[in-house]
Scaffold this motif. Structure first.
Motif, short mmCIF file in Angstrom:
data_model
loop_
_atom_site.label_atom_id
_atom_site.label_comp_id
_atom_site.label_asym_id
_atom_site.label_seq_id
_atom_site.Cartn_x
_atom_site.Cartn_y
_atom_site.Cartn_z
N GLY A 169 0.81 -1.22 0.00
CA GLY A 169 0.00 0.00 0.00
C GLY A 169 0.84 1.26 0.00
O GLY A 169 0.35 2.34 -0.30
N ASN A 229 3.27 1.73 -2.04
CA ASN A 229 3.71 1.96 -3.42
C ASN A 229 2.69 2.87 -4.10
O ASN A 229 1.67 2.42 -4.62
CB ASN A 229 3.84 0.63 -4.17
N ALA A 230 2.97 4.14 -4.12
CA ALA A 230 2.03 5.13 -4.66
C ALA A 230 2.03 5.20 -6.18
O ALA A 230 1.21 5.88 -6.78
CB ALA A 230 2.36 6.51 -4.09
N HIS A 231 2.95 4.47 -6.83
CA HIS A 231 3.05 4.53 -8.29
C HIS A 231 1.97 3.72 -8.99
O HIS A 231 1.73 3.92 -10.18
CB HIS A 231 4.42 4.04 -8.76
N TYR A 232 1.34 2.80 -8.29
CA TYR A 232 0.36 1.91 -8.91
C TYR A 232 -0.95 1.95 -8.16
O TYR A 232 -0.99 1.79 -6.94
CB TYR A 232 0.87 0.47 -8.94
N THR A 233 -2.04 2.11 -8.90
CA THR A 233 -3.37 2.00 -8.31
C THR A 233 -3.70 0.51 -8.18
O THR A 233 -3.04 -0.34 -8.78
CB THR A 233 -4.42 2.67 -9.21
N ALA A 234 -4.75 0.22 -7.45
CA ALA A 234 -5.19 -1.17 -7.32
C ALA A 234 -5.52 -1.75 -8.71
O ALA A 234 -5.20 -2.90 -9.00
CB ALA A 234 -6.39 -1.26 -6.39
N ALA A 235 -6.12 -0.95 -9.56
CA ALA A 235 -6.46 -1.42 -10.91
C ALA A 235 -5.20 -1.71 -11.72
O ALA A 235 -5.15 -2.70 -12.46
CB ALA A 235 -7.33 -0.38 -11.62
N ASP A 236 -4.18 -0.86 -11.60
CA ASP A 236 -2.92 -1.09 -12.30
C ASP A 236 -2.27 -2.39 -11.82
O ASP A 236 -1.79 -3.19 -12.63
CB ASP A 236 -1.93 0.05 -12.08
N ARG A 247 -4.09 -5.41 -13.16
CA ARG A 247 -3.78 -5.63 -14.57
C ARG A 247 -2.43 -6.31 -14.75
O ARG A 247 -2.29 -7.28 -15.47
CB ARG A 247 -3.82 -4.31 -15.34
#
Length: 84
Positions: A58, A60-67, A70
């Motif tokens: 959590g 890791n601000a570079h990736y959203t849950a959707a990212d 995927r």
């Protein structure tokens, strides 16, 4: 570096077909690959296909849950299709 050597020893012992390392920075540091990118690597670790995936923390601000979903889905599909 010590963590990378420990992981390599485990790979040689357990002989997985596929290995996923979570965290591009950790991979770059542990295996001295400063230009590594996310995804499947051209090199193998032992006999294992090697993938580098983003750290799902959590923090890791570079990736959203959707990212993250995927990227991990792409990994799962690639591995599943290759072993069928």
């Amino acid at each position: 570096l010590a963590g990378g050597q420990c992981l390599l020893a485990k790979v040689h012992h357990y002989r997985p077909k596929v290995l996923a390392v979570l965290g591009i920075s950790a991979y770059r540091t542990a295996f001295q690959r400063p230009r590594a990118q996310l995804g499947e690597q051209a090199e193998r670790m032992g006999a294992a296909r090697l993938w580098v995936l983003p750290n799902p923390s959590g923090l890791n601000a570079h990736y959203t849950a959707a990212d993250l979903a995927r990227v991990f889905r792409e990994f799962r599909l690639a591995v599943t299709q290759a072993t069928v």
